[in-house]
Design a protein around this motif. Structure first.
Motif: not given
Lengths: 207, 207
Positions: A122-124, A152-153, A155-156, A158, A161-164, A166
């Motif tokens: 992810l971007p901060p 932007f779209k 990001l929905d 996420v 996924y298993d992990f994020f 930043v």
């Protein structure tokens, strides 16, 4: 002998998956890089067989027909694909295979390869995402806007996924990924005969 | 605000879950200890409310009737139970709650609490397992043999757990558990509104 796994490092344009993946690979010699096949033109400094396998559309379509891809997708008018045999062979040998891939590709892999580990980078902030896309400097303003809107779209997704992780500081993002790798190596489901190993002379000890 | 989780540290007698759990708690101030309720007699040095809540059988049975346990079990002729309210309240507040528990109890928790993280602590060898049970020195030879036989059988349940950690060196086992905690804090499923956080002023940054 335990199985390895496919580590899918994914995220929108500007999340920095290329930079973070590179930093991870420089720090860790125990991870293999999965090189994708693409029909897009090499950017400055990119090497065939190292960053990507650069092929013609004709060759790519042949490979699709021969079912040679774990996933493939059309992104910004270029094809990208992950060669299947390489990944499976390495996993069976116990290797950790890192795959940097866009969100479309990751979702396709999720359908085909249940045991892969999925990390969404992810971007901060959205401002930082825009900055990074602009700074790349290889695209027209229209391309930049398209990338930003897609990001932007995306990001929905996420939640798939298993992990994020930043990516505000590269070294912190790498540490997060290393912890995920450490934990995933301790997954029971990838081990065969844990009890037998303990009963056997020698048992199990830390390396 | 992200949810916390219940970290179940489990394994047979002699796997060293008490020692490893203690070492982990000494190193980490961000983990809470779930104190179990038991009808067994305190061992030398054990404190009520710290190591266990020591209660009579009558009190324990009342609590069972009032559905106050996340799990409870009869082990070596004594009751052990995990108070439900405490755990759920802490998880909602974002806390990581460590629970040291025998294999029976862990399996019962797995049925009631899907989101808990299950770690099976393994002895490096069967000889070492036997040594540890003997060294405890609080049981008769018959008790020791019963514990060893139970421990051997309980190794079969490792497949029900998420992670395994080999307790050959305490500090290595603690590092493994810390990596699991680090990774589990990055689990997407425990986060609410990741996209919203990035869009918001401030975004997400590493602490």
């Amino acid at each position: 002998m335990s199985k390895g796994f496919l580590l899918v490092l994914s995220g929108p344009s500007g999340s920095g998956k290329g930079t973070v993946g590179k930093a991870l690979m420089e720090k860790r010699s125990d991870i293999m890089f999965s090189v994708s096949v693409t029909t897009r033109k090499p950017r400055a400094g990119e090497e065939n067989g190292k960053n990507y396998y650069f092929v013609s559309e004709k060759v790519f379509e042949e490979m699709v027909k021969d079912n040679k891809f774990l996933e493939y997708a059309l992104v910004h008018n270029n094809y990208y694909g992950t060669p299947k045999d390489f990944v499976y062979e390495q996993i069976e040998k116990g290797e950790i295979v890192l795959l940097e891939i866009d969100v479309q590709g990751a979702l396709q892999i999720k359908r085909n390869c249940k045991d892969a580990v999925f990390i969404f980078l992810l971007p901060p902030t959205m401002d930082e995402l825009k900055n990074r896309i602009v700074k790349r400097g290889t695209e027209s303003e229209e391309d930049i806007n398209t990338r930003f809107e897609n990001a932007f779209k995306e990001l929905d997704f996420v939640g798939e996924y298993d992990f994020f992780v930043v990516n505000d500081k590269i070294e912190k993002a790498v540490e997060d990924i290393e912890a995920i790798i450490h934990a995933e190596k301790l997954r029971v489901k990838r081990q065969k005969d844990i009890k037998q190993k303990i009963i056997s002379l020698g048992g199990i000890i830390h390396e």
